[in-house]
Design a protein around this motif. Structure first.
Motif, mmCIF file in Angstrom:
data_model
loop_
_atom_site.group_PDB
_atom_site.id
_atom_site.type_symbol
_atom_site.label_atom_id
_atom_site.label_comp_id
_atom_site.label_asym_id
_atom_site.label_seq_id
_atom_site.Cartn_x
_atom_site.Cartn_y
_atom_site.Cartn_z
ATOM 1 N N PHE A 186 0.889 -1.207 -0.027
ATOM 2 C CA PHE A 186 0.032 -0.016 -0.038
ATOM 3 C C PHE A 186 0.816 1.228 0.073
ATOM 4 N N LYS A 187 0.574 2.089 -0.838
ATOM 5 C CA LYS A 187 1.422 3.454 -0.987
ATOM 6 C C LYS A 187 1.073 4.219 0.180
ATOM 7 N N ILE A 188 1.775 4.986 0.836
ATOM 8 C CA ILE A 188 1.651 5.802 1.660
ATOM 9 C C ILE A 188 2.037 7.333 1.614
ATOM 10 N N ALA A 189 3.026 7.409 0.537
ATOM 11 C CA ALA A 189 3.620 8.961 0.560
ATOM 12 C C ALA A 189 4.346 8.842 -0.887
ATOM 13 N N SER A 190 4.670 10.081 -1.463
ATOM 14 C CA SER A 190 5.233 10.423 -2.572
ATOM 15 C C SER A 190 6.397 11.222 -2.204
ATOM 16 N N LYS A 191 7.384 11.126 -3.055
ATOM 17 C CA LYS A 191 8.460 12.154 -3.120
ATOM 18 C C LYS A 191 9.270 12.517 -1.839
ATOM 19 N N PRO A 192 9.890 10.960 -1.273
ATOM 20 C CA PRO A 192 9.902 9.931 -2.206
ATOM 21 C C PRO A 192 8.728 9.089 -1.927
ATOM 22 N N ASN A 193 8.683 8.048 -2.849
ATOM 23 C CA ASN A 193 7.800 7.042 -2.740
ATOM 24 C C ASN A 193 7.587 6.202 -1.622
ATOM 25 N N ILE A 194 6.706 5.920 -0.870
ATOM 26 C CA ILE A 194 7.119 4.985 0.327
ATOM 27 C C ILE A 194 5.776 4.018 0.270
ATOM 28 N N PHE A 195 6.195 2.827 0.261
ATOM 29 C CA PHE A 195 5.054 1.547 0.236
ATOM 30 C C PHE A 195 5.175 0.796 1.671
ATOM 31 N N VAL A 196 4.116 0.422 2.114
ATOM 32 C CA VAL A 196 4.090 0.108 3.506
ATOM 33 C C VAL A 196 3.441 -1.724 3.036
ATOM 34 N N LEU A 197 4.219 -2.786 3.452
ATOM 35 C CA LEU A 197 3.761 -4.011 3.462
ATOM 36 C C LEU A 197 2.788 -4.592 4.328
ATOM 37 N N ASP A 198 1.674 -4.880 4.263
ATOM 38 C CA ASP A 198 0.972 -5.557 5.414
ATOM 39 C C ASP A 198 1.210 -7.207 5.420
ATOM 40 N N THR A 199 1.422 -7.559 6.430
ATOM 41 C CA THR A 199 1.757 -9.123 6.244
ATOM 42 C C THR A 199 0.756 -10.036 7.568
ATOM 43 N N PRO A 200 0.612 -11.241 7.321
ATOM 44 C CA PRO A 200 -0.090 -11.884 8.273
ATOM 45 C C PRO A 200 0.269 -11.994 9.724
ATOM 46 N N GLY A 201 -0.312 -12.253 10.558
ATOM 47 C CA GLY A 201 -0.171 -12.195 11.900
ATOM 48 C C GLY A 201 0.576 -13.617 12.041
ATOM 49 N N VAL A 202 1.617 -13.688 12.909
ATOM 50 C CA VAL A 202 2.401 -15.066 13.040
ATOM 51 C C VAL A 202 2.610 -15.053 14.610
ATOM 52 N N LEU A 203 2.192 -16.301 15.301
ATOM 53 C CA LEU A 203 2.600 -16.800 16.428
ATOM 54 C C LEU A 203 3.670 -17.803 16.354
ATOM 55 N N VAL A 204 3.737 -18.302 17.649
ATOM 56 C CA VAL A 204 5.215 -19.512 17.495
ATOM 57 C C VAL A 204 4.574 -20.701 17.944
ATOM 58 N N PRO A 205 4.961 -21.659 17.612
ATOM 59 C CA PRO A 205 4.492 -22.940 17.906
ATOM 60 C C PRO A 205 4.239 -23.469 19.304
ATOM 61 N N GLU A 206 5.466 -22.795 19.899
ATOM 62 C CA GLU A 206 5.080 -23.265 21.607
ATOM 63 C C GLU A 206 5.558 -21.968 22.207
ATOM 64 N N VAL A 207 4.735 -21.693 23.313
ATOM 65 C CA VAL A 207 4.793 -20.681 24.135
ATOM 66 C C VAL A 207 5.219 -21.390 25.672
ATOM 67 N N LEU A 208 6.064 -20.916 26.358
ATOM 68 C CA LEU A 208 6.600 -21.697 27.504
ATOM 69 C C LEU A 208 6.134 -20.900 28.868
ATOM 70 N N ASN A 209 5.115 -19.883 28.543
ATOM 71 C CA ASN A 209 4.595 -19.223 29.878
ATOM 72 C C ASN A 209 3.038 -19.384 29.811
ATOM 73 N N ILE A 210 2.396 -19.995 30.959
ATOM 74 C CA ILE A 210 1.016 -20.093 30.849
ATOM 75 C C ILE A 210 0.297 -18.785 30.977
ATOM 76 N N GLU A 211 0.786 -17.846 31.599
ATOM 77 C CA GLU A 211 0.188 -16.479 31.811
ATOM 78 C C GLU A 211 0.107 -15.913 30.565
ATOM 79 N N MET A 212 1.135 -15.928 29.698
ATOM 80 C CA MET A 212 1.443 -15.325 28.438
ATOM 81 C C MET A 212 0.203 -15.898 27.378
ATOM 82 N N CYS A 213 0.120 -17.403 27.472
ATOM 83 C CA CYS A 213 -0.986 -18.010 26.592
ATOM 84 C C CYS A 213 -2.324 -17.600 26.747
#
Length: 378
Positions: A186-213
Motif C-alpha cells: 500500500f502506498k502511503i507517501a510520494s517524493k519519495p515514494n513510500i510503500f508499506v507491506l501488510d503481513t499475516p499475523g504470526v505466533l510461535v508453535p510453542e509458548v513456555l509461559n502459561i500466563e502469556m498464553c
C-alpha cells in the motif's frame, strides 16, 4: 496468586500450542513466517506492532531476525484500551533498550499522522538511491494487534496528503485473528515514494509461559474456541476482581440506592442519555447499548464490593466469579432458563465489552526497569 491459577485453568499446555487436535500455529503461519523473514533484508524499515495491554506477550517472535534496531520501530497499538501510565512506562522501557517506540490508537487520525511523519523523517535519513527514490516499510506482528488497521489508516491519510489521486485500497480488518492471508503493498507517501507491506499475523508453535498464553487468549490473538469463551471470561473476571478498576463505577451503585431502578431502565430505555422530549431507541438484545453496559458495571461493582472472602484464595475467587456470571444473566437480558449455553452467551458478551474498552483499561504486564527486557511481572 488466584490469577495464575485461572491462567492454568484455560487448559493450555506450556509446551504445545494445540488443544483438541487444533493448533494456533497454522500452516499459513509457518509459510508466512518464512516469507516475512526472507524479506527483512530487502525492506528499509520495519514496524513491529504490539498490543499495549500485553507488550511482552505480543512480541513478534521473529524480531531477532530484524537486521538493525535503528530501522525497527516498536508500535504499542490499542493504547486507548490500556492504562495510559503503564503505556508510558513501557515506552520508556523500550527506549531504554535502544528501540524507537511509540504508542497509538490505529483509529486516531492525529496518532497516525504523527506515525506517518516519523516514517517520512526516518526515510529522509536513509541514503535512498536517488535514481529509484522508493522506500519500503514492512509491518509485522502477531494476530489481532491491529496491523491491518494501521496500514489502512496510513494509506488513507498518506494518499489524501499526497498530490496523487486514485482509488484507495483496503486490507481486511477484523476482530478475529488470522484474517490477513497474504503480504499486500500500500502506498502511503510520494517524493519519495513510500510503500508499506501488510503481513499475516504470526505466533510461535510453542509458548513456555502459561500466563502469556492466557493474555494472548484474552486480548484476542488466539482464536476464542481454542481456550473456550467461558474460561477466558473467568480469567478476565479474576483480573477485574484483583484490580481497582471497578471502583470507578461506584457512582452507579449510589444512583441505584438513591433513585432505584427506573421504569425506563426496566423497559430498556436510558433516560440519562436521551434528549429532552425525545425517546432514544434502545435494543435490549444489544449488549453494547449504554444502559446495558451500565447495568453490567453496576452488577460487577456490587458483587466485588460486597464480597467478604479472600480473593487470594482460588476457591473463594471462583465462588465470586460464578456468582458474577449468574448475576450478569439479568444484566445482559438473558433468561436464566434459556438453555445450557446461557453462560457461554454471558461469557461472549463480557469478553466483547472488555476488548472494546467498555469495562475499563487494563495493562496486563508491567516491565521491571532494573531487569532485562524479558523479565515481566504478570
Amino acid at each position: 496468586m488466584a490469577r495464575a491459577s485461572f491462567a492454568r485453568g484455560l487448559g493450555f499446555s506450556v509446551m504445545d500450542a494445540s488443544k483438541g487436535g487444533r493448533s494456533w500455529f497454522t500452516p499459513l503461519m509457518a509459510t508466512a513466517s518464512q516469507a516475512i523473514i526472507e524479506r527483512f533484508p530487502l525492506v528499509d524499515y520495519i514496524l513491529e506492532i504490539r498490543d499495549s495491554r500485553v507488550p511482552f506477550s505480543s512480541k513478534y517472535q521473529n524480531s531477532q531476525h530484524i537486521p538493525s534496531k535503528s530501522r525497527h520501530l516498536v508500535v504499542l497499538n490499542k493504547k486507548d484500551l490500556a492504562s495510559p501510565s503503564q503505556t508510558q512506562n513501557w515506552m520508556r522501557h523500550f527506549e531504554g533498550q535502544n528501540y524507537n517506540c511509540c504508542g497509538l490508537n490505529a483509529h486516531n487520525k492525529d496518532d497516525i499522522t504523527k506515525l506517518l511523519n516519523f516514517i517520512q523523517a526516518q526515510v529522509s535519513k536513509m541514503n535512498v538511491d536517488r535514481s529509484k527514490p522508493t522506500a519500503t516499510i514492512m509491518v509485522v506482528g502477531i494476530p489481532n494487534v491491529g496491523k491491518s488497521a494501521i496500514v489502512n489508516s496510513l494509506h488513507q491519510i498518506g494518499r489524501i496528503s499526497s498530490t496523487e489521486k486514485g482509488k484507495l485500497k483496503h486490507t481486511i480488518v477484523s476482530p478475529h485473528p488470522g484474517e490477513t492471508k497474504d503480504i499486500g503493498s500500500f502506498k502511503i507517501a510520494s517524493k519519495p515514494n513510500i510503500f508499506v507491506l501488510d503481513t499475516p499475523g504470526v505466533l510461535v508453535p510453542e509458548v513456555l509461559n502459561i500466563e502469556m498464553c492466557s493474555n494472548l487468549a484474552l486480548t484476542g490473538a488466539i482464536e476464542d474456541s481454542l481456550a473456550g469463551e467461558y474460561q477466558i471470561a473467568k480469567y478476565f473476571l479474576a483480573i477485574l476482581n484483583s484490580s481497582e478498576e471497578y471502583r470507578h463505577w461506584k457512582n452507579l451503585k449510589a444512583q441505584e440506592d438513591n433513585n432505584g431502578p427506573s421504569q425506563n431502565h426496566l423497559l430498556g430505555r436510558d433516560s440519562d442519555s436521551a434528549e429532552p422530549g425525545r425517546k432514544k431507541r434502545q435494543y435490549p438484545t444489544d449488549h453494547t447499548q449504554d444502559f446495558i453496559v451500565k447495568d453490567v458495571r453496576r452488577v460487577l461493582y456490587n458483587t466485588i464490593s460486597t464480597f467478604q472472602g479472600n480473593l487470594e484464595h482460588e476457591s473463594q475467587m471462583m465462588r465470586l466469579i460464578e456468582s458474577q456470571l449468574l448475576a450478569l444473566l439479568e444484566a445482559f437480558r438473558i433468561p436464566p432458563d434459556s438453555g445450557n449455553d446461557k453462560l457461554h452467551r454471558v461469557s461472549t458478551k463480557l469478553i466483547n465489552l472488555y476488548r472494546t474498552g467498555r469495562l475499563g483499561h487494563y495493562t496486563l504486564e508491567t516491565p521491571l526497569p532494573t531487569r532485562d527486557q524479558h523479565t515481566i511481572v504478570i
